[in-house]
Design an enzyme around this catalytic site. Structure first.
Site, short mmCIF file in Angstrom:
data_model
loop_
_atom_site.label_atom_id
_atom_site.label_comp_id
_atom_site.label_asym_id
_atom_site.label_seq_id
_atom_site.Cartn_x
_atom_site.Cartn_y
_atom_site.Cartn_z
N ILE A 169 -15.13 -14.65 -23.48
CA ILE A 169 -16.48 -13.77 -23.57
C ILE A 169 -16.26 -12.50 -22.88
O ILE A 169 -16.21 -12.17 -21.61
CB ILE A 169 -17.54 -14.65 -22.81
N GLU A 170 -16.20 -11.57 -23.64
CA GLU A 170 -16.05 -10.05 -23.25
C GLU A 170 -17.16 -9.07 -23.58
O GLU A 170 -17.06 -8.11 -23.53
CB GLU A 170 -14.55 -9.51 -23.77
#
Length: 251
Positions: A169-170
């Site tokens: 998750i960025e």
């Protein structure tokens, strides 16, 4: 403390007997597959592009392969996958990939003792996010039914049952991932196989997108990204930039 094992993501070469994932060990080797990253920058060299998934399950090199990526959660419809050139066929009237060849490869890899996990997210060019616990719970039901031990009309890999999910998750809203994980774990109870939930946080501690999730839900494996950041391996001799200690304590 809600996380168990810190594992280095590597891309090593080996030629011995087939390896099998061992959850009690910290030396499992993990890689990501499905984006043809090198090939995307070398379009004139197709012979060196990423090979089919099963090609990476024929020896002892990898214990876990994360299939990348589920790039759009599309909470009001069906999720969207991106596997570069490996699969481009969608179910009729949807944007959801149908990849029977990858499904066949998943089962071949599992027969060789590998864990094959679906990675969610990816670089911030994609659109995804969970803004509430309710969103997380609903999306967990979708993931369980389409990719894991549930049933669904649209299963991208047909009857292949993946071994878990990975959170790379960025970007995006991230307040719903604790609810997502807890709901998945409720599905895992009584399941006929062991599932993995992993995360790939940036090495800056705490991670901006996964920090609260790592402290609030159980993560089996952390694949910390000690690259593309000020805290990367290139700075391992600089105590002000390289921070392994914080992640080691979390594990």
């Amino acid at each position: 403390m809600f996380t168990s094992t810190l594992i280095t993501v590597a891309s090593l070469l080996a030629t011995n007997a087939l390896a099998a994932y061992n959850p009690s060990c910290s030396n499992n080797v993990v890689t990501y597959w499905g984006q043809n990253s090198w090939g995307g920058a070398h379009l004139d060299s197709p012979d060196n592009w990423e090979k089919p998934l099963a090609s990476y399950c024929e020896d002892s090199t990898f214990d876990v392969i994360n299939i990348s990526f589920l790039t759009n959660y599309n909470l009001t419809g069906l999720p969207v996958l991106n596997h570069a050139f490996h699969c481009e066929t969608t179910y009729n009237y949807t944007n959801t990939l149908h990849c029977p060849d990858i499904g066949t490869d998943i089962k071949k890899c599992q027969d060789n003792g590998k864990k094959i996990v679906l990675s969610l997210g990816g670089g911030n060019i994609y659109t995804y996010g969970l803004s509430s616990e309710a969103d997380g719970q609903a999306f967990a039901d979708t993931v369980w039914n389409m990719f894991l031990g549930g049933t669904h009309k649209y299963r991208p890999y047909d009857d292949a049952v993946l071994d878990g999910v990975d959170l790379d998750i960025e970007s995006g809203e991230h307040t719903g991932y604790i609810g997502f994980i807890n709901r998945l774990r409720s599905h895992f109870e009584g399941a006929s196989k062991q599932y993995i939930i992993s995360a790939a946080p940036q090495c800056v501690y705490p991670d901006a997108n996964l920090g609260s999730t790592l402290s609030g839900a159980w993560i089996d494996n952390n694949y910390v990204q000690f690259y593309n950041n000020p805290c990367n391996l290139a700075n391992m001799d600089n105590k002000w930039n390289f921070d392994y200690t914080s992640w080691d304590k979390l594990a």
